[in-house]
Design an enzyme around this catalytic site. Structure first.
Site, PDB file in Angstrom:
ATOM      1  N   HIS A 198      27.524 -24.654   5.857  1.00  0.00           N
ATOM      2  CA  HIS A 198      27.813 -25.996   6.391  1.00  0.00           C
ATOM      3  C   HIS A 198      28.653 -25.992   7.662  1.00  0.00           C
ATOM      4  O   HIS A 198      29.517 -26.846   7.839  1.00  0.00           O
ATOM      5  CB  HIS A 198      28.499 -26.855   5.321  1.00  0.00           C
ATOM      6  CG  HIS A 198      27.710 -26.952   4.051  1.00  0.00           C
ATOM      7  ND1 HIS A 198      26.589 -27.748   3.922  1.00  0.00           N
ATOM      8  CD2 HIS A 198      27.844 -26.318   2.860  1.00  0.00           C
ATOM      9  CE1 HIS A 198      26.093 -27.610   2.707  1.00  0.00           C
ATOM     10  NE2 HIS A 198      26.823 -26.736   2.048  1.00  0.00           N
ATOM     11  N   CYS A 199      28.393 -25.014   8.543  1.00  0.00           N
ATOM     12  CA  CYS A 199      29.084 -24.963   9.852  1.00  0.00           C
ATOM     13  C   CYS A 199      30.596 -24.924   9.723  1.00  0.00           C
ATOM     14  O   CYS A 199      31.314 -25.378  10.609  1.00  0.00           O
ATOM     15  CB  CYS A 199      28.709 -26.157  10.734  1.00  0.00           C
ATOM     16  SG  CYS A 199      26.976 -26.253  11.124  1.00  0.00           S
ATOM     17  N   ARG A 200      31.087 -24.433   8.578  1.00  0.00           N
ATOM     18  CA  ARG A 200      32.544 -24.311   8.485  1.00  0.00           C
ATOM     19  C   ARG A 200      33.007 -23.209   9.416  1.00  0.00           C
ATOM     20  O   ARG A 200      32.350 -22.185   9.574  1.00  0.00           O
ATOM     21  CB  ARG A 200      32.948 -23.980   7.043  1.00  0.00           C
ATOM     22  CG  ARG A 200      33.106 -25.225   6.197  1.00  0.00           C
ATOM     23  CD  ARG A 200      33.287 -24.906   4.761  1.00  0.00           C
ATOM     24  NE  ARG A 200      34.331 -23.909   4.507  1.00  0.00           N
ATOM     25  CZ  ARG A 200      34.732 -23.567   3.285  1.00  0.00           C
ATOM     26  NH1 ARG A 200      34.190 -24.147   2.229  1.00  0.00           N
ATOM     27  NH2 ARG A 200      35.662 -22.662   3.115  1.00  0.00           N
ATOM     28  N   SER A 239      33.047 -26.142  12.563  1.00  0.00           N
ATOM     29  CA  SER A 239      33.215 -25.275  13.745  1.00  0.00           C
ATOM     30  C   SER A 239      33.421 -26.075  15.025  1.00  0.00           C
ATOM     31  O   SER A 239      34.155 -25.640  15.922  1.00  0.00           O
ATOM     32  CB  SER A 239      31.956 -24.430  13.956  1.00  0.00           C
ATOM     33  OG  SER A 239      31.900 -23.448  12.991  1.00  0.00           O
TER      34      SER A 239
END
Ligand SMILES: Cc1ncc(COP(=O)(O)O)c(C=O)c1O
Length: 432
Positions: free
Chosen positions: A395-397, A146
Site C-alpha cells: 500500500h505504498c507505505r 511514500s
C-alpha cells in the site's frame, strides 16, 4: 446492484454458486440511489468497487464537465481574449473558490497541482528548500504513504550536497493504528521545524489527533497535513486542523485525474519559493511584475493547467455538498461497522490496525486484514476474478512493510450493504 454469477472461473479460482444476499436495512446511499449518478455502475453492473482509497468513481456531472470542455470549449486559460479561453480561466477560479469553501480557506491560499504527490513535493521543494537550515529536524512517520515521506528524504540528500545537513526524525504509529503521541513528544526538540502527518491513514483508516499534535509541537512548528484519505469523507477544515499546508488529489474526491490541491496558510506565503517557473496557469493578462510573481499561487502553478479536471473539482464539490459531508461521513461510518461485523465471522481473519483494534465504532471506510492460511495477494486476485475490486500489498507505505501485507477494503458513499454482503459471501466461498 446485482452480481453476475453466470461466468466461469478464471485461472482455477473457485466458481461461485448463486449468491443469496441477506436482506438488510436500506442505508442512506441506497435510499438516495447514488449509484445511478455514477455511469460506470450502469456500464459495469457486475463490478463491486471496494478500492475507493485508491480512487473514486465519477458522478455524471464530473464526466459531463470534462466532456463538455473537450467537446465545446477547448481552449487554453489565461492566454487569450476569446470567450472559450476566458471561460477556461473562469472555471479555474471558480474551482479555486469552491475548494476554498470546502476546506474553510481563502481562495488565495489554494493552488492547483497535478495531485497529492505533487502537492506534498511542493511543500518540500518550495518551503523546505528555502527554510531548512543545517541541524534542523523534520518529523515524519515511515508507516505513512511514500508520497508524504519521500520528498523529505530527497530534500535531505539534495541539501546534504549543499553542505546543509537536516535530520529526519521518525515518530511511530501505535499498535491500534493512530499516531503514538508519546513518540511525537519524545521526537520534538528546539530544532524541530516541521512535522508531516496524515489526516486519515491510508491503510489503517483512523483519523489522527491533529489538534493534539499541534499542542505537542507548539505554534512555531510547521504542520503539513496529507488529507488524501479524509477529503470527501469527513469535514476537512484547515483552521481547526491548524494546518500550515494541506494536500490532496481530485481523483480521490470524485473529480478527474491529474489535479491536486495545495493549501498554504497566508502566513507561510512569503517563506515559499517558486516550485516551478514558467508561464502562468490561469490569470488573464501578461503582467510579470514582482508582486504577481510573489503570489503563492503563482509560485506553485505554471504552464498549461489541467483545465477540465480543475473544472471538474467544482462539480465534485457540488456533488459532496448536495449530499452533505456529515451524511457522507455517517453513511461510510455505518457501512464500516457493517463491514467489520461481516468480516469478523470469516475463518482465520486477522485484522490489521484500524477500527477493529482501536475499538472505535465505525470509521472512514478503510478496513485492512489478512487471513492466517492464505496470502493477501491470492485472496485479492481471487476476488478480482469475481469482479470484486480491493487492494492488496504494501500500500505504498514508506517503510515498504511487505511483512504487513494486507488486503484493504475501502468504501465510499455510493457503496451499499449489498456490496459488503457480496464481498463477505464471496470470501466465505473462497475460503471454505
Ligand atoms: C495518504 C495518501 N497520500 C498520498 C497519496 C498519493 O496520491 P496521488 O497518487 O493521487 O498523488 C495517496 C494515494 O493513495 C494516499 O493514500
Amino acid at each position: 446492484m446485482s452480481k453476475n454469477n453466470d461466468r466461469s472461473s478464471v485461472d482455477g479460482v473457485t466458481m461461485l454458486g448463486a449468491l443469496k444476499y441477506p436482506s438488510s436495512c436500506a442505508s442512506s446511499a441506497e435510499l438516495l440511489n447514488l449509484k445511478s449518478r455514477f455511469p460506470i455502475f450502469a456500464e459495469l453492473p457486475e463490478v463491486v468497487f471496494l478500492d475507493n482509497a485508491s480512487t473514486t468513481q465519477k458522478p455524471d456531472t464530473v464526466i459531463d464537465t470534462i466532456e463538455n470542455f473537450y467537446r465545446r470549449q477547448c481552449a487554453n486559460a489565461g492566454r487569450a481574449m476569446y470567450s472559450s479561453s476566458l471561460l477556461a480561466s473562469q472555471s479555474i477560479e471558480r474551482a479555486r473558490h469552491d475548494i476554498a469553501r470546502l476546506i474553510n480557506a481563502c481562495p488565495s491560499e489554494v493552488a492547483f497541482t497535478s495531485g497529492a504527490t505533487d502537492s506534498l513535493n511542493a511543500v518540500a521543494w518550495s518551503w523546505g528548500l528555502a527554510n531548512l537550515k543545517d541541524g534542523d529536524e523534520v518529523l515524519i512517520c515511515f508507516q505513512d504513504h511514500s508520497s508524504a515521506v519521500s520528498p523529505w528524504i530527497e530534500l535531505q540528500s539534495t541539501l546534504a550536497r549543499l553542505a546543509v545537513n537536516i535530520h529526519i526524525v521518525p515518530f511511530q504509529i501505535h499498535a491500534v493504528g493512530d499516531y503514538d503521541l508519546k513518540s511525537i513528544k519524545q521526537a520534538v526538540t528546539d530544532r524541530t521545524r516541521l512535522i508531516a502527518i496524515a489526516h486519515i491513514h491510508h491503510v489503517f483508516g483512523l483519523e489522527m489527533e491533529v489538534p493534539e499534535i499541534r499542542e505537542i509541537v507548539g505554534d512555531d512548528v510547521v504542520i503539513t497535513v496529507d488529507a488524501s484519505q479524509s477529503i470527501g469523507h469527513t469535514k476537512v477544515d484547515v483552521e481547526s486542523l491548524t494546518a500550515d499546508f494541506l494536500s490532496f488529489s481530485g481523483h480521490k474526491m470524485f473529480a478527474g485525474n491529474g489535479v491536486g490541491v495545495l493549501f498554504a496558510k497566508k502566513e507561510r506565503h512569503a517563506e515559499i519559493i517558486s516550485f516551478r517557473s514558467g508561464g502562468r496557469m490561469s490569470s488573464i493578462g501578461t503582467d510579470i511584475d514582482d508582486q504577481s510573481r510573489n503570489r503563492f499561487i503563482n509560485k506553485i502553478e505554471s504552464g498549461t493547467a489541467n483545465i477540465p479536471s480543475i473544472a471538474s473539482l467544482s462539480a465534485s464539490v457540488e456533488f459532496i455538498e448536495s449530499i452533505g459531508i456529515k451524511d457522507i461521513r455517517e453513511h461510510v461510518s455505518e457501512l464500516t461497522k457493517y463491514l467489520v461485523e461481516g468480516l469478523s465471522s470469516l475463518p482465520g481473519i486477522v485484522f490489521g490496525p484500524g477500527p477493529v483494534t482501536c475499538g472505535c465504532p465505525g470509521g472512514f471506510g478503510i478496513v485492512s486484514f489478512n487471513f492466517e492460511f492464505a496470502s493477501s495477494f491470492d485472496v485479492a486476485a481471487a476476488l478480482a476474478n469475481e469482479n470484486i475490486h480491493v487492494r492488496s500489498g504494501a500500500h505504498c507505505r514508506a517503510d515498504h512493510a511487505s511483512s504487513d501485507d494486507l488486503i484493504r477494503v475501502s468504501l465510499q458513499v455510493y457503496n451499499t450493504r449489498s456490496d459488503v454482503d457480496i464481498l463477505v459471501q464471496t470470501l466465505e466461498e473462497l475460503l471454505g
